[in-house]
Write an enzyme that holds these catalytic residues in place. Structure first.
Site, PDB file in Angstrom:
ATOM      1  N   ALA A  32     -15.019  -2.743   4.983  1.00 50.63           N
ATOM      2  CA  ALA A  32     -14.348  -1.467   5.273  1.00 50.63           C
ATOM      3  C   ALA A  32     -12.834  -1.648   5.315  1.00 50.63           C
ATOM      4  O   ALA A  32     -12.083  -0.771   4.876  1.00 50.63           O
ATOM      5  CB  ALA A  32     -14.858  -0.884   6.590  1.00 50.63           C
ATOM      6  N   GLY A  35     -11.886  -1.780   1.768  1.00 51.62           N
ATOM      7  CA  GLY A  35     -12.173  -0.463   1.190  1.00 51.62           C
ATOM      8  C   GLY A  35     -11.140   0.575   1.596  1.00 51.62           C
ATOM      9  O   GLY A  35     -10.749   1.426   0.793  1.00 51.62           O
ATOM     10  N   ASP A  36     -10.687   0.503   2.839  1.00 52.65           N
ATOM     11  CA  ASP A  36      -9.662   1.427   3.326  1.00 52.65           C
ATOM     12  C   ASP A  36      -8.382   1.286   2.503  1.00 52.65           C
ATOM     13  O   ASP A  36      -7.789   2.277   2.076  1.00 52.65           O
ATOM     14  CB  ASP A  36      -9.385   1.148   4.805  1.00 52.65           C
ATOM     15  CG  ASP A  36      -8.250   1.978   5.360  1.00 52.65           C
ATOM     16  OD1 ASP A  36      -8.336   3.228   5.315  1.00 52.65           O
ATOM     17  OD2 ASP A  36      -7.262   1.385   5.840  1.00 52.65           O
ATOM     18  N   ALA A  37      -7.977   0.064   2.247  1.00 57.75           N
ATOM     19  CA  ALA A  37      -6.748  -0.179   1.475  1.00 57.75           C
ATOM     20  C   ALA A  37      -6.900   0.285   0.030  1.00 57.75           C
ATOM     21  O   ALA A  37      -5.993   0.912  -0.531  1.00 57.75           O
ATOM     22  CB  ALA A  37      -6.400  -1.662   1.524  1.00 57.75           C
ATOM     23  N   GLU A  40      -6.904   4.126  -0.024  1.00 58.70           N
ATOM     24  CA  GLU A  40      -5.542   4.623   0.212  1.00 58.70           C
ATOM     25  C   GLU A  40      -4.687   4.493  -1.048  1.00 58.70           C
ATOM     26  O   GLU A  40      -3.976   5.416  -1.433  1.00 58.70           O
ATOM     27  CB  GLU A  40      -4.898   3.858   1.368  1.00 58.70           C
ATOM     28  CG  GLU A  40      -3.467   4.251   1.663  1.00 58.70           C
ATOM     29  CD  GLU A  40      -3.342   5.512   2.487  1.00 58.70           C
ATOM     30  OE1 GLU A  40      -2.279   6.158   2.377  1.00 58.70           O
ATOM     31  OE2 GLU A  40      -4.272   5.855   3.232  1.00 58.70           O
TER      32      GLU A  40
END
Length: 142
Positions: A32, A35-37, A40
């Site tokens: 995660a 995945g967040d980066a 974004e």
């Protein structure tokens, strides 16, 4: 690469340092985190590709996609289309205990948001970039 052709896709190797283990064995919160980066960066690229590039507009537009609430809704849209393997990754991400309490979302939205980011990280590390692009494009083309 010095090719100025806009049709040339970004080399994913720029973003790829393989993890030290099989993506299926990586902790869901680590997936995660990555995945967040990736999400974004994807959203920022989409927003910058539009004609209005004032900083306040860029931020407000990107926020509509990257909030826990928006990511939770995106996961809902994806769920019927996911393979069994992808659904397992989503379950792992949803059930991972982060130890933090969300500030701007309810707990369920936060867990679904984490699950979505986990899937993005997993697909990235598996090298399934076409599948990842297919899912991400759904969000901006709805």
């Amino acid at each position: 690469m010095t090719d100025n052709n806009p049709d040339v896709q970004m080399d994913m190797n720029l973003l790829f340092y393989p993890p030290d283990k099989n993506p299926a064995l990586i902790h869901p919160l680590v997936l995660a985190y990555v995945g967040d980066a990736i999400f974004e960066l994807f959203i920022r690229q989409v927003v910058i590709s539009q004609p209005n590039q004032r900083p306040n507009y860029l931020h407000r537009t990107a926020t509509r996609y990257v909030s826990a609430k928006a990511q939770s809704k995106a996961l809902e849209q994806w769920l019927p289309l996911l393979t069994e393997e992808e659904q397992d990754v989503v379950r792992r991400g949803r059930n991972a205990k982060s130890g933090s309490i969300p500030k701007n979302a309810d707990v369920l939205e936060y867990r679904h948001s984490t699950a979505m980011e986990c899937l993005i990280g997993y697909l990235h590390y598996k090298g399934e970039h076409a599948r990842l692009r297919e899912l991400l494009d759904m969000l901006i083309n709805k």
